[in-house]
Design a protein around this motif. Structure first.
Motif, mmCIF file in Angstrom:
data_model
loop_
_atom_site.group_PDB
_atom_site.id
_atom_site.type_symbol
_atom_site.label_atom_id
_atom_site.label_comp_id
_atom_site.label_asym_id
_atom_site.label_seq_id
_atom_site.Cartn_x
_atom_site.Cartn_y
_atom_site.Cartn_z
ATOM 1 N N LEU A 168 0.846 -1.190 0.000
ATOM 2 C CA LEU A 168 0.000 0.000 0.000
ATOM 3 C C LEU A 168 0.882 1.241 0.000
ATOM 4 O O LEU A 168 1.857 1.310 0.753
ATOM 5 C CB LEU A 168 -0.891 0.021 1.240
ATOM 6 C CG LEU A 168 -1.889 -1.113 1.389
ATOM 7 C CD1 LEU A 168 -2.547 -1.049 2.752
ATOM 8 C CD2 LEU A 168 -2.929 -1.047 0.289
ATOM 9 N N ARG A 169 0.503 2.204 -0.804
ATOM 10 C CA ARG A 169 1.235 3.472 -0.833
ATOM 11 C C ARG A 169 0.729 4.332 0.318
ATOM 12 O O ARG A 169 -0.458 4.564 0.452
ATOM 13 C CB ARG A 169 0.998 4.174 -2.163
ATOM 14 C CG ARG A 169 1.646 5.501 -2.279
ATOM 15 C CD ARG A 169 1.405 6.127 -3.620
ATOM 16 N NE ARG A 169 0.303 5.458 -4.300
ATOM 17 C CZ ARG A 169 -0.393 5.972 -5.286
ATOM 18 N NH1 ARG A 169 -0.086 7.143 -5.748
ATOM 19 N NH2 ARG A 169 -1.367 5.316 -5.856
ATOM 20 N N VAL A 170 1.646 4.796 1.151
ATOM 21 C CA VAL A 170 1.301 5.681 2.250
ATOM 22 C C VAL A 170 1.515 7.127 1.814
ATOM 23 O O VAL A 170 0.670 7.989 2.044
ATOM 24 C CB VAL A 170 2.149 5.350 3.507
ATOM 25 C CG1 VAL A 170 1.861 6.317 4.629
ATOM 26 C CG2 VAL A 170 1.889 3.907 3.944
ATOM 27 N N ALA A 171 2.641 7.387 1.188
ATOM 28 C CA ALA A 171 2.953 8.717 0.660
ATOM 29 C C ALA A 171 3.960 8.546 -0.465
ATOM 30 O O ALA A 171 4.983 7.900 -0.288
ATOM 31 C CB ALA A 171 3.537 9.613 1.757
ATOM 32 N N GLY A 172 3.668 9.108 -1.610
ATOM 33 C CA GLY A 172 4.586 8.998 -2.737
ATOM 34 C C GLY A 172 3.819 8.802 -4.028
ATOM 35 O O GLY A 172 2.623 9.050 -4.101
ATOM 36 N N THR A 173 4.520 8.343 -5.039
ATOM 37 C CA THR A 173 3.891 8.098 -6.333
ATOM 38 C C THR A 173 3.899 6.598 -6.602
ATOM 39 O O THR A 173 4.841 5.909 -6.250
ATOM 40 C CB THR A 173 4.593 8.880 -7.466
ATOM 41 O OG1 THR A 173 3.891 8.671 -8.688
ATOM 42 C CG2 THR A 173 6.025 8.468 -7.653
ATOM 43 N N GLY A 174 2.831 6.135 -7.212
ATOM 44 C CA GLY A 174 2.706 4.698 -7.448
ATOM 45 C C GLY A 174 2.437 4.387 -8.896
ATOM 46 O O GLY A 174 1.295 4.203 -9.284
ATOM 47 N N GLY A 175 3.466 4.355 -9.710
ATOM 48 C CA GLY A 175 3.321 3.937 -11.091
ATOM 49 C C GLY A 175 3.663 4.996 -12.116
ATOM 50 O O GLY A 175 3.934 4.682 -13.259
ATOM 51 N N PHE A 176 3.637 6.251 -11.754
ATOM 52 C CA PHE A 176 3.905 7.327 -12.700
ATOM 53 C C PHE A 176 5.392 7.636 -12.711
ATOM 54 O O PHE A 176 5.916 8.176 -11.746
ATOM 55 C CB PHE A 176 3.079 8.557 -12.319
ATOM 56 C CG PHE A 176 3.187 9.677 -13.291
ATOM 57 C CD1 PHE A 176 2.754 9.520 -14.592
ATOM 58 C CD2 PHE A 176 3.731 10.873 -12.910
ATOM 59 C CE1 PHE A 176 2.864 10.550 -15.495
ATOM 60 C CE2 PHE A 176 3.840 11.911 -13.804
ATOM 61 C CZ PHE A 176 3.404 11.750 -15.094
#
Length: 175
Positions: A107-115
């Motif tokens: 799970l992403r808490v803070a940040g970018t996920g995939g871009f």
């Protein structure tokens, strides 16, 4: 010694989809406003401001995206496209091993996920909270540290990176 990190298919598709969406909105909204009668000037300025903020966010995401891991001196560096590297001291690194897959397991808490990649603060049941620097879903490298959160990264050659990191630490102990 530098270890490249290239985007996998999922990250490339995600990046292209976001860019296509932003392009469509960037063209569509001004065209719709131009064709609409009686659009207040405030709405036009707000739209322009929102688009400028969106483009700046995209530029920062691109600049901060990880592109390589580097073992240099007494540091592990996460090299980025057009941003200062993130640096971790060799003395703080305890161990490194090929880690778990990221596919649907974190799970992403803070940040970018995939871009332009996935990076920031993430959580996974098998690891807990960790800092991620990824351009692919697997295979990963899990790096344990004495202080701070574990790191997870995705060099193109994870086994070779783990061996180099372990050799690098062993050589540093000999000195």
């Amino acid at each position: 010694m530098t270890f490249r990190m290239t985007l996998d298919r999922i990250h490339r598709i995600s990046t292209m989809a976001v860019l296509a969406l932003i392009l469509a909105i960037s063209v569509g909204v001004p065209c719709a406003m131009f064709l609409a009668k009686g659009v207040p000037a405030v709405a036009a300025w707000m739209t322009t401001g929102i688009m400028a903020l969106t483009l700046m966010t995209l530029a920062v995401a691109w600049a901060m995206a990880p592109v390589a891991l580097q073992l240099k001196g007494d540091e592990l560096r996460v090299l980025r496209r057009w941003w200062s590297p993130t640096v971790f001291r060799l003395a703080d690194i305890v161990d490194a091993s090929v880690g778990p897959s990221l596919r649907g397991r974190c799970l992403r808490v803070a940040g970018t996920g995939g871009f332009f990649g996935s990076y920031g603060l993430f959580w996974a049941r098998s690891v807990g909270m960790f800092r991620l620097f990824a351009t692919r879903c697997d295979p990963t490298v899990l790096i344990s540290r004495r202080s701070g959160l574990p790191l997870m990264a995705t060099p193109d050659e994870p086994e070779r990176f783990v061996q180099a990191l372990q050799s690098w630490k062993a050589a540093a102990r000999m000195v």
